[in-house]
Design a protein around this motif. Sequence first.
Motif, mmCIF file in Angstrom:
data_model
loop_
_atom_site.group_PDB
_atom_site.id
_atom_site.type_symbol
_atom_site.label_atom_id
_atom_site.label_comp_id
_atom_site.label_asym_id
_atom_site.label_seq_id
_atom_site.Cartn_x
_atom_site.Cartn_y
_atom_site.Cartn_z
ATOM 1 N N PRO A 123 36.281 -7.243 5.675
ATOM 2 C CA PRO A 123 37.109 -6.320 4.899
ATOM 3 C C PRO A 123 37.964 -6.986 3.816
ATOM 4 O O PRO A 123 38.480 -6.299 2.957
ATOM 5 C CB PRO A 123 37.988 -5.640 5.941
ATOM 6 N N GLY A 124 38.058 -8.298 3.826
ATOM 7 C CA GLY A 124 38.835 -8.989 2.806
ATOM 8 C C GLY A 124 38.090 -9.195 1.501
ATOM 9 O O GLY A 124 38.664 -9.626 0.513
ATOM 10 N N THR A 125 36.779 -8.887 1.503
ATOM 11 C CA THR A 125 35.983 -9.033 0.281
ATOM 12 C C THR A 125 35.269 -7.718 0.000
ATOM 13 O O THR A 125 35.150 -6.867 0.870
ATOM 14 C CB THR A 125 34.919 -10.137 0.439
ATOM 15 N N LYS A 126 34.800 -7.586 -1.176
ATOM 16 C CA LYS A 126 33.976 -6.427 -1.539
ATOM 17 C C LYS A 126 32.542 -6.924 -1.577
ATOM 18 O O LYS A 126 32.134 -7.618 -2.506
ATOM 19 C CB LYS A 126 34.408 -5.834 -2.892
ATOM 20 N N ASN A 127 31.803 -6.617 -0.524
ATOM 21 C CA ASN A 127 30.475 -7.190 -0.366
ATOM 22 C C ASN A 127 29.431 -6.121 -0.084
ATOM 23 O O ASN A 127 29.758 -4.986 0.282
ATOM 24 C CB ASN A 127 30.498 -8.240 0.744
ATOM 25 N N ALA A 128 28.179 -6.493 -0.241
ATOM 26 C CA ALA A 128 27.066 -5.557 -0.133
ATOM 27 C C ALA A 128 26.963 -4.937 1.258
ATOM 28 O O ALA A 128 26.776 -3.725 1.389
ATOM 29 C CB ALA A 128 25.762 -6.264 -0.499
ATOM 30 N N ALA A 129 27.067 -5.744 2.309
ATOM 31 C CA ALA A 129 26.927 -5.214 3.671
ATOM 32 C C ALA A 129 28.001 -4.173 3.966
ATOM 33 O O ALA A 129 27.722 -3.130 4.578
ATOM 34 C CB ALA A 129 26.983 -6.350 4.693
ATOM 35 N N ASP A 130 29.217 -4.420 3.532
ATOM 36 C CA ASP A 130 30.300 -3.478 3.811
ATOM 37 C C ASP A 130 30.217 -2.228 2.928
ATOM 38 O O ASP A 130 30.625 -1.152 3.359
ATOM 39 C CB ASP A 130 31.658 -4.153 3.674
ATOM 40 N N TYR B 195 27.620 -1.420 -13.496
ATOM 41 C CA TYR B 195 26.406 -1.775 -12.777
ATOM 42 C C TYR B 195 25.410 -2.401 -13.747
ATOM 43 O O TYR B 195 25.536 -2.289 -14.960
ATOM 44 C CB TYR B 195 25.791 -0.531 -12.113
ATOM 45 N N THR B 196 24.394 -3.040 -13.167
ATOM 46 C CA THR B 196 23.304 -3.625 -13.945
ATOM 47 C C THR B 196 21.992 -3.112 -13.377
ATOM 48 O O THR B 196 21.736 -3.278 -12.177
ATOM 49 C CB THR B 196 23.333 -5.168 -13.862
ATOM 50 N N GLU B 197 21.183 -2.484 -14.213
ATOM 51 C CA GLU B 197 19.857 -2.061 -13.785
ATOM 52 C C GLU B 197 19.009 -3.312 -13.609
ATOM 53 O O GLU B 197 18.946 -4.153 -14.497
ATOM 54 C CB GLU B 197 19.233 -1.115 -14.807
ATOM 55 N N GLN B 198 18.366 -3.410 -12.453
ATOM 56 C CA GLN B 198 17.595 -4.613 -12.149
ATOM 57 C C GLN B 198 16.092 -4.411 -12.199
ATOM 58 O O GLN B 198 15.358 -5.358 -12.413
ATOM 59 C CB GLN B 198 18.004 -5.156 -10.772
ATOM 60 N N GLY B 199 15.637 -3.169 -11.986
ATOM 61 C CA GLY B 199 14.202 -2.940 -12.018
ATOM 62 C C GLY B 199 13.836 -1.578 -11.473
ATOM 63 O O GLY B 199 14.703 -0.832 -10.995
ATOM 64 N N ILE C 169 22.743 -2.665 -2.176
ATOM 65 C CA ILE C 169 22.363 -2.513 -3.573
ATOM 66 C C ILE C 169 22.336 -1.020 -3.873
ATOM 67 O O ILE C 169 22.305 -0.190 -2.964
ATOM 68 C CB ILE C 169 21.014 -3.195 -3.925
ATOM 69 N N GLY C 170 22.352 -0.679 -5.136
ATOM 70 C CA GLY C 170 22.359 0.727 -5.503
ATOM 71 C C GLY C 170 20.995 1.202 -5.938
ATOM 72 O O GLY C 170 20.124 0.408 -6.306
ATOM 73 N N VAL C 171 20.823 2.505 -5.875
ATOM 74 C CA VAL C 171 19.659 3.157 -6.470
ATOM 75 C C VAL C 171 20.207 4.136 -7.497
ATOM 76 O O VAL C 171 21.347 4.576 -7.412
ATOM 77 C CB VAL C 171 18.763 3.858 -5.427
ATOM 78 N N TYR C 172 19.364 4.473 -8.476
ATOM 79 C CA TYR C 172 19.860 5.217 -9.623
ATOM 80 C C TYR C 172 18.726 6.044 -10.207
ATOM 81 O O TYR C 172 17.562 5.694 -10.063
ATOM 82 C CB TYR C 172 20.375 4.203 -10.648
ATOM 83 N N ASN C 173 19.093 7.139 -10.858
ATOM 84 C CA ASN C 173 18.064 7.967 -11.498
ATOM 85 C C ASN C 173 18.452 8.361 -12.924
ATOM 86 O O ASN C 173 17.907 9.308 -13.469
ATOM 87 C CB ASN C 173 17.781 9.216 -10.663
ATOM 88 N N GLY C 174 19.388 7.667 -13.508
ATOM 89 C CA GLY C 174 19.843 8.003 -14.852
ATOM 90 C C GLY C 174 21.050 8.915 -14.847
ATOM 91 O O GLY C 174 21.732 9.057 -15.860
ATOM 92 N N VAL D 39 19.917 -1.017 -8.736
ATOM 93 C CA VAL D 39 20.991 -1.635 -9.504
ATOM 94 C C VAL D 39 21.840 -2.522 -8.595
ATOM 95 O O VAL D 39 21.820 -2.387 -7.371
ATOM 96 C CB VAL D 39 21.901 -0.568 -10.167
ATOM 97 N N THR D 40 22.577 -3.415 -9.237
ATOM 98 C CA THR D 40 23.646 -4.140 -8.558
ATOM 99 C C THR D 40 24.956 -3.686 -9.190
ATOM 100 O O THR D 40 24.989 -3.323 -10.366
ATOM 101 C CB THR D 40 23.486 -5.672 -8.703
ATOM 102 N N PHE D 41 26.008 -3.692 -8.393
ATOM 103 C CA PHE D 41 27.318 -3.262 -8.861
ATOM 104 C C PHE D 41 28.186 -4.481 -9.150
ATOM 105 O O PHE D 41 28.300 -5.384 -8.312
ATOM 106 C CB PHE D 41 28.003 -2.376 -7.819
ATOM 107 N N VAL D 42 28.768 -4.519 -10.343
ATOM 108 C CA VAL D 42 29.660 -5.608 -10.713
ATOM 109 C C VAL D 42 30.893 -5.528 -9.812
ATOM 110 O O VAL D 42 31.479 -4.458 -9.638
ATOM 111 C CB VAL D 42 30.059 -5.522 -12.204
ATOM 112 N N GLY D 43 31.248 -6.656 -9.204
ATOM 113 C CA GLY D 43 32.388 -6.715 -8.301
ATOM 114 C C GLY D 43 31.992 -6.748 -6.834
ATOM 115 O O GLY D 43 32.827 -6.957 -5.965
ATOM 116 N N ILE D 44 30.708 -6.554 -6.552
ATOM 117 C CA ILE D 44 30.212 -6.635 -5.176
ATOM 118 C C ILE D 44 29.565 -8.006 -4.987
ATOM 119 O O ILE D 44 28.793 -8.462 -5.829
ATOM 120 C CB ILE D 44 29.170 -5.523 -4.891
ATOM 121 N N GLU D 45 29.886 -8.656 -3.885
ATOM 122 C CA GLU D 45 29.273 -9.945 -3.568
ATOM 123 C C GLU D 45 27.903 -9.706 -2.938
ATOM 124 O O GLU D 45 27.794 -8.995 -1.946
ATOM 125 C CB GLU D 45 30.157 -10.728 -2.593
ATOM 126 N N TYR D 46 26.884 -10.288 -3.563
ATOM 127 C CA TYR D 46 25.522 -10.220 -3.036
ATOM 128 C C TYR D 46 25.093 -11.620 -2.645
ATOM 129 O O TYR D 46 25.626 -12.611 -3.142
ATOM 130 C CB TYR D 46 24.564 -9.661 -4.101
#
Length: 193
Positions: free
Chosen positions: A39-46, A106-110, A121-126, A162-169
């Motif tokens: 909880p002390g970090t902003k990470n993907a699993a949490d 966020y950054t679209e990755q593929g 990680i995120g999913v997105y549809n525009g 996508v990946t979210f800026v500010g989340i540790e991956y």
Amino acid sequence: MLVGSLNSTYGLNIDYDEFERTYLWMKQLTIDGYLFTSPGTKNAADLAAWSRNAYESEWLYAPGGHGDLDAAEQRRTADNVGLILGYFNYDFVGKAFGSGIDTLVYTEQGGIDTMPDVPGIGVYNGAEFGVYGGNGEVFFSSADGRLVQKTTTTDARWTEWVTFVGIEYSQSLWEYIDELNAPPETEPTEQGE
């Protein structure tokens, strides 16, 4: 078993249905800090755990909601982007929401067909975002449903990941992204005489 133990220990007469209603109501009001690994970090699993908790706790869709409590409904609420921003702004120590981050970056990755199996990680549809929770599950809040919803990565609504800026991956995710974006190797050409 638990209800029976409570009844006998404290001389109560709680039936199971009443216990379930009370438990669900408490779950809707609280955010259980024990669900999170760091909880002390902003990470993907949490972020994945946060989104799953919103689904399981039946948070309501509400425009402008970020996980905050709606006093009239006695439920937590989130809109699509607010589900994710709420995680960024929740202080697990103080057990309160701040307002430090108000824009989701966020950054679209593929394409969804290249998405790795990495919870958080995120999913997105525009237009809408979801958070991948693992096991093919995606959690999201949308105006087309009253509660936070669960679907799968194979749902046709999701087209990108996508990946979210500010989340540790993990480093392995960044290495996969580098491989995905590497230019294709070309065969050397022979020089003509």
